[in-house]
Every structure is written in structure tokens, then in C-alpha cells.
Design a protein around this motif. Structure first.
Motif, PDB file in Angstrom:
ATOM      1  N   LYS A  90       0.806  -1.214   0.000  1.00  0.00           N
ATOM      2  CA  LYS A  90       0.000   0.000   0.000  1.00  0.00           C
ATOM      3  C   LYS A  90       0.843   1.269   0.000  1.00  0.00           C
ATOM      4  O   LYS A  90       0.310   2.367   0.046  1.00  0.00           O
ATOM      5  CB  LYS A  90      -0.923  -0.002   1.218  1.00  0.00           C
ATOM      6  CG  LYS A  90      -1.860  -1.204   1.230  1.00  0.00           C
ATOM      7  CD  LYS A  90      -2.775  -1.168   2.450  1.00  0.00           C
ATOM      8  CE  LYS A  90      -3.713  -2.368   2.457  1.00  0.00           C
ATOM      9  NZ  LYS A  90      -4.610  -2.345   3.632  1.00  0.00           N
ATOM     10  N   ASN A  91       2.155   1.078  -0.028  1.00  0.00           N
ATOM     11  CA  ASN A  91       3.072   2.229  -0.061  1.00  0.00           C
ATOM     12  C   ASN A  91       2.860   3.152   1.150  1.00  0.00           C
ATOM     13  O   ASN A  91       2.972   4.361   1.061  1.00  0.00           O
ATOM     14  CB  ASN A  91       2.910   3.029  -1.354  1.00  0.00           C
ATOM     15  CG  ASN A  91       4.108   3.947  -1.599  1.00  0.00           C
ATOM     16  OD1 ASN A  91       5.225   3.643  -1.180  1.00  0.00           O
ATOM     17  ND2 ASN A  91       3.881   5.055  -2.255  1.00  0.00           N
ATOM     18  N   ARG A  92       2.519   2.526   2.278  1.00  0.00           N
ATOM     19  CA  ARG A  92       2.372   3.301   3.511  1.00  0.00           C
ATOM     20  C   ARG A  92       2.527   2.340   4.686  1.00  0.00           C
ATOM     21  O   ARG A  92       2.457   1.123   4.531  1.00  0.00           O
ATOM     22  CB  ARG A  92       1.011   3.983   3.600  1.00  0.00           C
ATOM     23  CG  ARG A  92      -0.170   3.035   3.603  1.00  0.00           C
ATOM     24  CD  ARG A  92      -1.469   3.799   3.729  1.00  0.00           C
ATOM     25  NE  ARG A  92      -2.621   2.933   3.631  1.00  0.00           N
ATOM     26  CZ  ARG A  92      -3.118   2.235   4.646  1.00  0.00           C
ATOM     27  NH1 ARG A  92      -2.536   2.289   5.828  1.00  0.00           N
ATOM     28  NH2 ARG A  92      -4.191   1.495   4.485  1.00  0.00           N
ATOM     29  N   ALA A  93       2.749   2.886   5.857  1.00  0.00           N
ATOM     30  CA  ALA A  93       2.888   2.052   7.044  1.00  0.00           C
ATOM     31  C   ALA A  93       1.557   1.380   7.371  1.00  0.00           C
ATOM     32  O   ALA A  93       0.492   1.865   7.009  1.00  0.00           O
ATOM     33  CB  ALA A  93       3.358   2.896   8.230  1.00  0.00           C
ATOM     34  N   GLY A  94       1.622   0.255   8.057  1.00  0.00           N
ATOM     35  CA  GLY A  94       0.413  -0.432   8.447  1.00  0.00           C
ATOM     36  C   GLY A  94      -0.460   0.432   9.343  1.00  0.00           C
ATOM     37  O   GLY A  94       0.027   1.166  10.203  1.00  0.00           O
ATOM     38  N   GLY A  95      -1.774   0.370   9.138  1.00  0.00           N
ATOM     39  CA  GLY A  95      -2.712   1.149   9.929  1.00  0.00           C
ATOM     40  C   GLY A  95      -2.994   0.484  11.259  1.00  0.00           C
ATOM     41  O   GLY A  95      -2.378  -0.523  11.620  1.00  0.00           O
ATOM     42  N   PHE A 101      -3.082  -6.501  14.637  1.00  0.00           N
ATOM     43  CA  PHE A 101      -2.877  -7.892  14.229  1.00  0.00           C
ATOM     44  C   PHE A 101      -1.457  -8.339  14.555  1.00  0.00           C
ATOM     45  O   PHE A 101      -1.248  -9.407  15.158  1.00  0.00           O
ATOM     46  CB  PHE A 101      -3.144  -8.040  12.726  1.00  0.00           C
ATOM     47  CG  PHE A 101      -2.748  -9.382  12.169  1.00  0.00           C
ATOM     48  CD1 PHE A 101      -3.584 -10.481  12.303  1.00  0.00           C
ATOM     49  CD2 PHE A 101      -1.533  -9.537  11.509  1.00  0.00           C
ATOM     50  CE1 PHE A 101      -3.209 -11.719  11.793  1.00  0.00           C
ATOM     51  CE2 PHE A 101      -1.152 -10.776  10.998  1.00  0.00           C
ATOM     52  CZ  PHE A 101      -1.996 -11.870  11.138  1.00  0.00           C
ATOM     53  N   VAL A 102      -0.462  -7.530  14.176  1.00  0.00           N
ATOM     54  CA  VAL A 102       0.930  -7.904  14.412  1.00  0.00           C
ATOM     55  C   VAL A 102       1.228  -7.966  15.904  1.00  0.00           C
ATOM     56  O   VAL A 102       1.908  -8.883  16.378  1.00  0.00           O
ATOM     57  CB  VAL A 102       1.886  -6.917  13.694  1.00  0.00           C
ATOM     58  CG1 VAL A 102       3.314  -7.080  14.198  1.00  0.00           C
ATOM     59  CG2 VAL A 102       1.828  -7.143  12.189  1.00  0.00           C
ATOM     60  N   LEU A 106       2.518 -11.310  17.604  1.00  0.00           N
ATOM     61  CA  LEU A 106       3.820 -11.337  18.272  1.00  0.00           C
ATOM     62  C   LEU A 106       3.701 -12.001  19.642  1.00  0.00           C
ATOM     63  O   LEU A 106       4.580 -12.782  20.043  1.00  0.00           O
ATOM     64  CB  LEU A 106       4.376  -9.919  18.411  1.00  0.00           C
ATOM     65  CG  LEU A 106       4.980  -9.296  17.150  1.00  0.00           C
ATOM     66  CD1 LEU A 106       5.268  -7.814  17.371  1.00  0.00           C
ATOM     67  CD2 LEU A 106       6.261 -10.018  16.738  1.00  0.00           C
ATOM     68  N   GLU A 107       2.626 -11.716  20.352  1.00  0.00           N
ATOM     69  CA  GLU A 107       2.399 -12.360  21.639  1.00  0.00           C
ATOM     70  C   GLU A 107       2.193 -13.860  21.459  1.00  0.00           C
ATOM     71  O   GLU A 107       2.772 -14.673  22.185  1.00  0.00           O
ATOM     72  CB  GLU A 107       1.175 -11.739  22.333  1.00  0.00           C
ATOM     73  CG  GLU A 107       1.384 -10.312  22.816  1.00  0.00           C
ATOM     74  CD  GLU A 107       2.385 -10.218  23.958  1.00  0.00           C
ATOM     75  OE1 GLU A 107       2.623 -11.247  24.647  1.00  0.00           O
ATOM     76  OE2 GLU A 107       2.938  -9.117  24.161  1.00  0.00           O
ATOM     77  N   ALA A 131      10.227 -14.172  10.934  1.00  0.00           N
ATOM     78  CA  ALA A 131      10.129 -14.266   9.474  1.00  0.00           C
ATOM     79  C   ALA A 131       8.828 -14.950   9.062  1.00  0.00           C
ATOM     80  O   ALA A 131       8.201 -14.576   8.061  1.00  0.00           O
ATOM     81  CB  ALA A 131      11.328 -15.030   8.922  1.00  0.00           C
ATOM     82  N   PHE A 132       8.404 -15.943   9.844  1.00  0.00           N
ATOM     83  CA  PHE A 132       7.146 -16.622   9.545  1.00  0.00           C
ATOM     84  C   PHE A 132       5.970 -15.670   9.724  1.00  0.00           C
ATOM     85  O   PHE A 132       5.041 -15.652   8.908  1.00  0.00           O
ATOM     86  CB  PHE A 132       6.988 -17.849  10.442  1.00  0.00           C
ATOM     87  CG  PHE A 132       5.780 -18.684  10.122  1.00  0.00           C
ATOM     88  CD1 PHE A 132       5.853 -19.700   9.184  1.00  0.00           C
ATOM     89  CD2 PHE A 132       4.576 -18.453  10.755  1.00  0.00           C
ATOM     90  CE1 PHE A 132       4.743 -20.465   8.878  1.00  0.00           C
ATOM     91  CE2 PHE A 132       3.458 -19.213  10.459  1.00  0.00           C
ATOM     92  CZ  PHE A 132       3.542 -20.221   9.521  1.00  0.00           C
ATOM     93  N   LEU A 133       6.008 -14.871  10.777  1.00  0.00           N
ATOM     94  CA  LEU A 133       4.943 -13.894  11.002  1.00  0.00           C
ATOM     95  C   LEU A 133       4.894 -12.874   9.877  1.00  0.00           C
ATOM     96  O   LEU A 133       3.814 -12.498   9.410  1.00  0.00           O
ATOM     97  CB  LEU A 133       5.139 -13.197  12.349  1.00  0.00           C
ATOM     98  CG  LEU A 133       4.168 -12.049  12.685  1.00  0.00           C
ATOM     99  CD1 LEU A 133       2.718 -12.464  12.480  1.00  0.00           C
ATOM    100  CD2 LEU A 133       4.393 -11.578  14.110  1.00  0.00           C
TER     101      LEU A 133
END
Length: 240
Positions: A90-95, A101-102, A106-107, A131-133
Motif C-alpha cells: 500500500k506504499n504506507r505504514a500499516g494502519g 494484528f501484528v 507477536l504475543e 520471518a514466519f509472522l
């Protein structure tokens, strides 16, 4: 190109939704090349690659691909590495939704306290989980994993196997997995496909072990029978 021997020839492969399929073959038989073709990093000179029922001409970005090296960007934190797919798409940082979600994943991946760490601060197993995430965050129902645990020590690899199995049931993703580890293939897979050097038909082994796979499955009679069958097929000249 005319006059050159093809890397992959006369190969037909079908994977059903929700399956875990491992691909085994000698070095140089074209396994990683096949993954690059499926992912859209390369285009075939002949034949058709179809996905979800129709031919896909623009596969790049639609299919998740994790190569042998984790390729985490050393100047980005673990969180920012995992948000990278959205930035590229999307050519922008994640919203906020992507960040949530991340953070949640991560938890669940055991990396919550390392979200602000850099790749050089992580162990090998933690880097592979990150890397899998990131591969998971790229989206798509099909995930291509090219020897993701090949560089890990035996104990870490065993831990990663059980971790992946526990996640796979929840993720409901289709996984194609390259490995040279016979026990790894048997533990993880629904089916194993043997890819001969020089092209030709794939041989198939159905892994009829019950799911969920239990920690002691390596010692069961059926597991040992399947391992022996797999070794016998791989001793054929075409797989050497």
C-alpha cells in the motif's frame, strides 16, 4: 531458451486447500525454482500455473513466500519487519488494524517482549518465528516455506515443529514446504511429494498419521514404516 536443458520439465502438481504438503528431492532438482515460479518471482517458459481455480498471471504479492534465509532487515525492529508487507502493498505504514494484528500475533508467537528488538538480538528460532509472522502478514491462503528450519540446531528445530503444528490448525492456510529432513516431512505433512532430478512425474506418499500429531509420534510403528518407505523410494537412481 532453445537448446538449453529445462530446470523443470513435465511436472504436474495439485495441492488442495488446507493441506500441508512437503516437497523432497536431491539438491539441484528445481525445488526452490518451482517455488519462485509459483510465487511469481519467475515466469514459466511453458505450462500453466493456476491458483484457486483459475490461471493467475499476477501471482507476485498474492502468494506468501518464505525463502531459506529469514531476510529480516537489520535496521528495522521485529515489529517493523512484520509490518513491511503492508508497506510494500500500500506504499504506507500499516494502519491500526494491521498494527493490532501484528501485536497480537507477536504475543502468540512468543515474541511480544521482543517487538522493539532488532534481528541481531534474537536467537535463530526467534528470527524464524519473526520471518514466519512476516510471511503470514503478507496475506494469501497459500504459503510457500523453503527449508525454513534448515539452519537450526536439532532441539530448536523440534521446538519449531511443534510450534508450527499448533499454529497451522488455527491459521487454516495451505502450506507447501521444502525440506531435506525426512522426519520433519513426516511429522508435519499430509502428503510428501518426491521430486526427481531432471524432471518427470512426482511420486507421492500419503502420511496417514492422526492429527493433531503427538510428541511421541516419532516412535510409533506407523511413523517408522513411513520413514522406511520414504528412504527406499529416495534410494532409486532417479532421486540420487
Amino acid at each position: 531458451m532453445s537448446g538449453r536443458t529445462p530446470i523443470i520439465d513435465h511436472l504436474s502438481l495439485k495441492v488442495h486447500q488446507g493441506e500441508f504438503v512437503s516437497l523432497i528431492g536431491p539438491s539441484g532438482c528445481g525445488k526452490s525454482t518451482l517455488f519462485r515460479l509459483i510465487a511469481g518471482l519467475l515466469e514459466p517458459t511453458d505450462g500453466v500455473i493456476s491458483w484457486t481455480g483459475g490461471e493467475v498471471s499476477k501471482r507476485l504479492g498474492a502468494i506468501s513466500y518464505m525463502p531459506q534465509q529469514d531476510l529480516l532487515l537489520p535496521w528495522r525492529t521485529v515489529r517493523d519487519n512484520c509490518l513491511l508487507p503492508w508497506e510494500l502493498k500500500k506504499n504506507r505504514a500499516g494502519g491500526p488494524e494491521q498494527l493490532a494484528f501484528v501485536t497480537d500475533m507477536l504475543e502468540r508467537f512468543g515474541l511480544g517482549r521482543w517487538a522493539d528488538a532488532y534481528p541481531h538480538e534474537l536467537s535463530g528460532g526467534m528470527r524464524q518465528r519473526a520471518a514466519f509472522l512476516r510471511t503470514l502478514a503478507a496475506g494469501g491462503d497459500l504459503m510457500l516455506l523453503d527449508e525454513p528450519f534448515g539452519a537450526l540446531d536439532a532441539l530448536t528445530k523440534r521446538e519449531m515443529h511443534h510450534w508450527l503444528l499448533s499454529l497451522w490448525g488455527e491459521l487454516q492456510r495451505t502450506i507447501l514446504f521444502i525440506t531435506h529432513d525426512l522426519e520433519e516431512a513426516l511429522l508435519l505433512s499430509d502428503r510428501i511429494l518426491l521430486m526427481p532430478r531432471g524432471g518427470g512425474a512426482l511420486e507421492e506418499i500419503i502420511v496417514d498419521l492422526p492429527r493433531p500429531r503427538q510428541p511421541g509420534v516419532h516412535a510409533t510403528a506407523r511413523f517408522l514404516e513411513l520413514r522406511m518407505e520414504l528412504e527406499q523410494r529416495l534410494t532409486g537412481d532417479v532421486f540420487r
